[in-house]
Write a protein that holds these residues in place. Sequence first.
Motif, PDB file in Angstrom:
ATOM      1  N   LEU A 153     -36.989 -60.511   5.798  1.00 47.30           N
ATOM      2  CA  LEU A 153     -37.151 -60.288   7.013  1.00 47.30           C
ATOM      3  C   LEU A 153     -36.743 -58.729   7.437  1.00 47.30           C
ATOM      4  O   LEU A 153     -37.404 -58.242   8.101  1.00 47.30           O
ATOM      5  CB  LEU A 153     -36.413 -61.303   7.927  1.00 47.30           C
ATOM      6  CG  LEU A 153     -36.636 -60.912   9.591  1.00 47.30           C
ATOM      7  CD1 LEU A 153     -38.345 -61.290   9.721  1.00 47.30           C
ATOM      8  CD2 LEU A 153     -35.981 -62.185  10.357  1.00 47.30           C
ATOM      9  N   GLN A 154     -35.791 -58.317   6.899  1.00 48.58           N
ATOM     10  CA  GLN A 154     -35.471 -57.025   7.319  1.00 48.58           C
ATOM     11  C   GLN A 154     -36.477 -55.847   6.627  1.00 48.58           C
ATOM     12  O   GLN A 154     -36.795 -54.925   7.387  1.00 48.58           O
ATOM     13  CB  GLN A 154     -34.118 -56.637   6.949  1.00 48.58           C
ATOM     14  CG  GLN A 154     -33.509 -55.186   7.188  1.00 48.58           C
ATOM     15  CD  GLN A 154     -32.213 -54.785   6.490  1.00 48.58           C
ATOM     16  OE1 GLN A 154     -31.616 -55.541   5.994  1.00 48.58           O
ATOM     17  NE2 GLN A 154     -31.768 -53.688   6.762  1.00 48.58           N
ATOM     18  N   ALA A 155     -37.070 -56.174   5.661  1.00 52.06           N
ATOM     19  CA  ALA A 155     -38.020 -55.293   4.988  1.00 52.06           C
ATOM     20  C   ALA A 155     -39.212 -55.563   5.724  1.00 52.06           C
ATOM     21  O   ALA A 155     -40.059 -54.556   5.916  1.00 52.06           O
ATOM     22  CB  ALA A 155     -38.343 -55.721   3.611  1.00 52.06           C
ATOM     23  N   VAL A 156     -39.517 -56.406   6.384  1.00 56.69           N
ATOM     24  CA  VAL A 156     -40.888 -56.923   7.229  1.00 56.69           C
ATOM     25  C   VAL A 156     -40.800 -56.044   8.380  1.00 56.69           C
ATOM     26  O   VAL A 156     -41.485 -55.339   8.839  1.00 56.69           O
ATOM     27  CB  VAL A 156     -41.145 -58.334   7.623  1.00 56.69           C
ATOM     28  CG1 VAL A 156     -42.215 -58.599   8.416  1.00 56.69           C
ATOM     29  CG2 VAL A 156     -41.172 -59.185   5.972  1.00 56.69           C
ATOM     30  N   TRP A 157     -39.512 -56.061   9.013  1.00 55.40           N
ATOM     31  CA  TRP A 157     -39.351 -55.294  10.488  1.00 55.40           C
ATOM     32  C   TRP A 157     -39.228 -53.907  10.128  1.00 55.40           C
ATOM     33  O   TRP A 157     -39.856 -53.242  10.936  1.00 55.40           O
ATOM     34  CB  TRP A 157     -37.836 -55.666  10.976  1.00 55.40           C
ATOM     35  CG  TRP A 157     -38.020 -56.775  12.052  1.00 55.40           C
ATOM     36  CD1 TRP A 157     -37.162 -58.048  11.771  1.00 55.40           C
ATOM     37  CD2 TRP A 157     -38.238 -56.682  13.207  1.00 55.40           C
ATOM     38  NE1 TRP A 157     -37.650 -58.520  13.135  1.00 55.40           N
ATOM     39  CE2 TRP A 157     -38.240 -58.063  13.888  1.00 55.40           C
ATOM     40  CE3 TRP A 157     -39.109 -55.770  14.121  1.00 55.40           C
ATOM     41  CZ2 TRP A 157     -38.542 -58.160  15.118  1.00 55.40           C
ATOM     42  CZ3 TRP A 157     -39.390 -55.927  15.233  1.00 55.40           C
ATOM     43  CH2 TRP A 157     -39.102 -57.239  15.878  1.00 55.40           C
ATOM     44  N   PHE A 232     -54.281 -54.002   9.356  1.00 55.06           N
ATOM     45  CA  PHE A 232     -54.755 -55.235   9.674  1.00 55.06           C
ATOM     46  C   PHE A 232     -54.370 -56.368   8.921  1.00 55.06           C
ATOM     47  O   PHE A 232     -54.094 -57.514   9.284  1.00 55.06           O
ATOM     48  CB  PHE A 232     -56.335 -54.932   9.578  1.00 55.06           C
ATOM     49  CG  PHE A 232     -57.141 -54.093  10.410  1.00 55.06           C
ATOM     50  CD1 PHE A 232     -56.440 -53.720  11.659  1.00 55.06           C
ATOM     51  CD2 PHE A 232     -58.109 -53.163  10.181  1.00 55.06           C
ATOM     52  CE1 PHE A 232     -56.973 -52.687  12.670  1.00 55.06           C
ATOM     53  CE2 PHE A 232     -58.551 -52.509  11.149  1.00 55.06           C
ATOM     54  CZ  PHE A 232     -58.088 -52.052  12.188  1.00 55.06           C
ATOM     55  N   SER A 233     -54.231 -55.835   7.453  1.00 52.87           N
ATOM     56  CA  SER A 233     -53.658 -56.968   6.547  1.00 52.87           C
ATOM     57  C   SER A 233     -52.314 -57.406   6.678  1.00 52.87           C
ATOM     58  O   SER A 233     -51.972 -58.714   6.759  1.00 52.87           O
ATOM     59  CB  SER A 233     -53.782 -56.497   5.188  1.00 52.87           C
ATOM     60  OG  SER A 233     -55.377 -56.172   4.967  1.00 52.87           O
ATOM     61  N   PHE A 234     -51.372 -56.529   7.252  1.00 50.81           N
ATOM     62  CA  PHE A 234     -50.117 -56.785   7.706  1.00 50.81           C
ATOM     63  C   PHE A 234     -49.906 -57.672   8.663  1.00 50.81           C
ATOM     64  O   PHE A 234     -49.421 -58.739   8.957  1.00 50.81           O
ATOM     65  CB  PHE A 234     -49.163 -55.560   7.818  1.00 50.81           C
ATOM     66  CG  PHE A 234     -47.950 -55.775   8.239  1.00 50.81           C
ATOM     67  CD1 PHE A 234     -46.765 -56.149   7.370  1.00 50.81           C
ATOM     68  CD2 PHE A 234     -47.524 -55.382   9.602  1.00 50.81           C
ATOM     69  CE1 PHE A 234     -45.539 -56.481   7.797  1.00 50.81           C
ATOM     70  CE2 PHE A 234     -46.294 -55.996  10.158  1.00 50.81           C
ATOM     71  CZ  PHE A 234     -45.137 -56.173   9.288  1.00 50.81           C
ATOM     72  N   SER A 235     -50.832 -57.389   9.887  1.00 50.70           N
ATOM     73  CA  SER A 235     -51.075 -58.287  11.175  1.00 50.70           C
ATOM     74  C   SER A 235     -51.317 -59.800  10.595  1.00 50.70           C
ATOM     75  O   SER A 235     -50.769 -60.606  11.138  1.00 50.70           O
ATOM     76  CB  SER A 235     -52.141 -57.574  12.225  1.00 50.70           C
ATOM     77  OG  SER A 235     -52.110 -58.479  13.250  1.00 50.70           O
ATOM     78  N   GLU A 236     -52.251 -59.663   9.659  1.00 50.26           N
ATOM     79  CA  GLU A 236     -52.836 -61.152   9.582  1.00 50.26           C
ATOM     80  C   GLU A 236     -51.625 -62.040   8.955  1.00 50.26           C
ATOM     81  O   GLU A 236     -51.498 -63.059   9.089  1.00 50.26           O
ATOM     82  CB  GLU A 236     -54.168 -61.263   8.517  1.00 50.26           C
ATOM     83  CG  GLU A 236     -55.344 -60.615   9.386  1.00 50.26           C
ATOM     84  CD  GLU A 236     -56.653 -60.375   8.519  1.00 50.26           C
ATOM     85  OE1 GLU A 236     -56.411 -60.777   7.095  1.00 50.26           O
ATOM     86  OE2 GLU A 236     -57.670 -59.663   8.827  1.00 50.26           O
ATOM     87  N   LEU A 237     -50.884 -61.285   7.986  1.00 47.90           N
ATOM     88  CA  LEU A 237     -49.907 -61.918   7.382  1.00 47.90           C
ATOM     89  C   LEU A 237     -48.926 -62.428   8.268  1.00 47.90           C
ATOM     90  O   LEU A 237     -48.468 -63.348   8.297  1.00 47.90           O
ATOM     91  CB  LEU A 237     -49.523 -60.835   6.357  1.00 47.90           C
ATOM     92  CG  LEU A 237     -48.217 -61.551   5.427  1.00 47.90           C
ATOM     93  CD1 LEU A 237     -48.764 -62.790   4.435  1.00 47.90           C
ATOM     94  CD2 LEU A 237     -47.752 -60.318   4.485  1.00 47.90           C
ATOM     95  N   ALA A 255     -48.314 -60.630  -1.616  1.00 50.57           N
ATOM     96  CA  ALA A 255     -49.258 -60.054  -0.377  1.00 50.57           C
ATOM     97  C   ALA A 255     -48.280 -58.980   0.277  1.00 50.57           C
ATOM     98  O   ALA A 255     -48.810 -57.739   0.525  1.00 50.57           O
ATOM     99  CB  ALA A 255     -49.952 -60.732   0.335  1.00 50.57           C
ATOM    100  N   PHE A 256     -47.202 -59.225   0.752  1.00 48.95           N
ATOM    101  CA  PHE A 256     -46.549 -58.375   1.517  1.00 48.95           C
ATOM    102  C   PHE A 256     -45.989 -57.208   0.632  1.00 48.95           C
ATOM    103  O   PHE A 256     -45.915 -55.980   1.204  1.00 48.95           O
ATOM    104  CB  PHE A 256     -45.159 -58.908   2.257  1.00 48.95           C
ATOM    105  CG  PHE A 256     -44.249 -58.046   2.518  1.00 48.95           C
ATOM    106  CD1 PHE A 256     -44.391 -57.478   4.038  1.00 48.95           C
ATOM    107  CD2 PHE A 256     -43.110 -57.722   2.306  1.00 48.95           C
ATOM    108  CE1 PHE A 256     -43.469 -56.592   4.393  1.00 48.95           C
ATOM    109  CE2 PHE A 256     -42.193 -56.767   2.452  1.00 48.95           C
ATOM    110  CZ  PHE A 256     -42.451 -56.228   3.768  1.00 48.95           C
TER     111      PHE A 256
END
Length: 303
Positions: A153-157, A232-237, A255-256
């Motif tokens: 989650l930290q990497a996503v943020w 866009f791809s990140f947002s969809e994920l 994918a991330f």
Amino acid sequence: MLKITAVFPLQVMKDIFLLGRGELFLSFIDMADILMKQSPTSTTQHDINVAFRQAMIKIAMDHEELAKQFELTLSLPPVQSSGVSLKSKMTNSWKYVGMSHKVSWPLHVVLTPATLEKYSALFHFLLSLRRAQAYLQQCWATLMTIRTGAHCLQAVWQLRTHMGFLIDNLQYYVQVDVLETQFSQLLNRIKSTHDFEAVKVAHSDFVKTLQSQLFFTEPIRRCVYEILELCFSFSELIQTLRREEFVFSSKEQEAFHRISVDFRRQSSLLFRVLSAAKNHHSAPHIAQLLLRIDYNRYFTNLS
């Protein structure tokens, strides 16, 4: 003599083609997004124009008059020579959206079909950038609802923060450093003349400058669009994670990771090509953008 500034709808062109009315297009994106993320159909163009008029009404804009002048278009790829449609490959109608304008006399002298094509291309780019910014804001809102999560989650943020930082600075550069500056210069040139031919030249220079400063040259154009597609791809994920606990499947994790690596590579590439363009052309507008996105020398250290 007919006053030139009265017959040349500069502000309207800026409001619509150049997204000067940002609240209008944020509203439109919100209304049309579900429809536009699907493959285009025979009714898609009509439906998005209905949504566009509804967005005008929502922000109390004179929609009836503008609806007669401006219409959203979908420039779909041609049918294959075999006669098989390409619709199976068209999974997102946003990729084909543009804007058309019904030109009244005597503006056809200035707003030629070729010029309107350039405006439509500018509109498509500006709308793509605005969508990326809106989607990343939606991602922030979604992530804020997640209370517990995996170690990634930290990497996503972190990735959302990096994307948001770059896109916000690109948006500021586009709207303030380029559009507002060039539009102000165009107004001054037009107000200082009573010669329609001089207006035509001034407007032609304006459009050419916008294309030059808004990344319409390769490889900058391709690099910017790659970054937008990654956003866009990140947002969809992220938008699939509408739940309290953050859980990535192995496929989503893969994918991330791919999006993260590609964004790092593309953003670093963009910094390098912009730096090369600044050095080659001695462009102050690019220098200002580079200063903003590299204020802590993050991209310099990556390169």
